[in-house]
Design an enzyme around this catalytic site. Structure first.
Site, PDB file in Angstrom:
ATOM      1  NE  ARG A 126       7.435   0.717   4.732  1.00 42.86           N
ATOM      2  CZ  ARG A 126       6.220   0.159   4.738  1.00 42.86           C
ATOM      3  NH1 ARG A 126       6.029  -1.164   4.246  1.00 42.86           N
ATOM      4  NH2 ARG A 126       4.847   0.880   4.895  1.00 42.86           N
ATOM      5  CE  LYS A 182      26.374  -3.891  -7.963  1.00 43.89           C
ATOM      6  NZ  LYS A 182      26.572  -2.698  -9.258  1.00 43.89           N
ATOM      7  NE  ARG A 238      -1.673  -2.383   2.833  1.00 43.05           N
ATOM      8  CZ  ARG A 238      -1.899  -3.816   2.223  1.00 43.05           C
ATOM      9  NH1 ARG A 238      -2.755  -4.008   1.745  1.00 43.05           N
ATOM     10  NH2 ARG A 238      -1.004  -4.501   2.559  1.00 43.05           N
ATOM     11  CB  THR A 239       3.534   2.627   2.138  1.00 44.22           C
ATOM     12  OG1 THR A 239       2.688   2.183   3.255  1.00 44.22           O
ATOM     13  CG2 THR A 239       4.194   3.595   2.368  1.00 44.22           C
ATOM     14  CG  HIS A 271       4.042   4.189   8.520  1.00 43.75           C
ATOM     15  ND1 HIS A 271       4.160   5.101   7.429  1.00 43.75           N
ATOM     16  CD2 HIS A 271       3.703   2.920   8.124  1.00 43.75           C
ATOM     17  CE1 HIS A 271       3.702   4.350   6.259  1.00 43.75           C
ATOM     18  NE2 HIS A 271       3.487   3.050   6.696  1.00 43.75           N
TER      19      HIS A 271
END
Ligand code: NCD
Length: 331
Positions: free
Chosen positions: A130, A109, A79-80, A158
């Site tokens: 995120r 890497k 969703r986000t 959040h």
């Protein structure tokens, strides 16, 4: 429909001059709900409603044409990430989506967050991040010269989710003051709970926290609740709060934050919202969930008009449209 016929309603450019002075968000990072006072919340919600109307009427505009958003996700998301992408695209902008796992980027890497962010800002006008570590969004913002929007930093915050949660409460019930809000589930690791709780302290609310003992709200947040002198109670049972709740905010037990999986197994199925339980609730209340759900709300609750979680999902796009327009100086 011809968009020119709607120009007077959606002349965002004309609004921009006045709004830039009042919203205070242009060029700003969005890292924590602490930065939002009630005036700013009203502003974002008003813009969110305009976005909803615009999407319903014409689907999209080109307000952010020429702007690029980088979506950098070190943790899974449906969703986000999708709502930020949809929000950007409906405003005419485009997206660099590093959302299907940073394992395909140079992160695998060994590139540091600082270097990844300093790279992305060469291409993009804002970065959505995120990350599994608390404080990662702040760290990225320290390095980036473009706005960083925190899409979840570990068990920290959040903020954009909390804004869409609060917007949903406001739209569903018509007000926030005077409401009884019960939060259920993983209050310890659930970052959406942390942000929403802090945001609700700006209002005259009663708070009920329902969790197993090991998943209680962290002390630092409970101390803020106590300092705000709101009516608050903690319990282990949904039955204790269901009758008086105006909002039942249900959450998933955050498996990924447990170091001991046996401990997770012990609490994961603790709460299930069922139609039987819903019979005890008020007629005018809402069940919310940031989603994904993994069993906490029975599917047979979905047809109950009080089940607001998919409407909540849609609100996420409108609020993120409002936020992107604001930080990019267009609303
Ligand atoms: C939440 C999250 O990632 O914190 N999901 C979301 O953004 N809607 C909740 C969760 O994962 O349980």
């Amino acid at each position: 429909m011809d968009i020119t016929t709607l120009t007077p309603l959606f002349n965002f450019d004309e609004m921009a001059g006045a709004a830039q002075n009042s919203n205070g968000l242009t060029g700003r990072d969005i890292l924590s709900v602490a930065q939002f006072d009630r005036e700013m919340l009203s502003y974002i919600f008003a813009r969110g409603r305009e976005m909803r109307e615009m999407v319903q009427r014409v689907g999209g505009v080109d307000m952010l044409k020429g702007y690029v958003l980088a979506c950098l996700f070190y943790e899974p998301s449906t969703r986000t990430s999708s709502s930020f992408i949809a929000a950007m695209e409906r405003l005419g902008g485009s997206v660099i989506p590093i959302t299907s796992g940073v394992k395909f980027s140079s992160v695998s890497k060994g590139e540091t967050l600082a270097d990844t962010v300093r790279t992305l800002e060469q291409y993009a006008d804002a970065i959505v991040l995120r990350h599994p570590e608390i404080g990662a969004a702040q760290k990225a913002a320290d390095y980036a010269s473009v706005p960083v929007l925190n899409a979840g930093d570990g068990a920290g915050e959040h903020p954009t989710q909390a804004l869409l949660d609060l917007f949903t409460i406001r739209e569903e019930l018509g007000r926030v003051d005077g409401l009884n809000v019960a939060m259920v589930g993983d209050l310890r690791y659930g970052r959406t709970v942390h942000s929403l709780t802090k945001l609700l302290l700006r209002y005259d609310v009663s708070l009920r926290f329902v969790s197993p003992e090991i998943l209680r709200l962290p002390l630092n947040i409970m101390n803020k609740v106590i300092d705000a002198s709101v009516d608050v109670r903690e319990t282990h049972e949904v039955a204790d709060v269901i009758e008086n709740a105006d909002v039942l905010y249900v959450t998933r037990v955050q498996k990924e934050r447990f170091s001991d999986l046996a401990q997770y197994e012990g609490v994961k199925d603790h709460y299930v919202i069922t139609p039987d339980l819903m019979e005890k609730a008020k007629n005018k209340m809402v069940v919310m969930h940031p989603l994904p759900r993994v069993g906490e709300i029975h599917y047979s609750v979905d047809n109950d008009p009080r089940a607001a979680y998919f409407r909540q999902v849609k609100n996420g796009m409108f609020i993120r449209m409002a936020l992107l327009a604001a930080v990019l100086g267009k609303a």
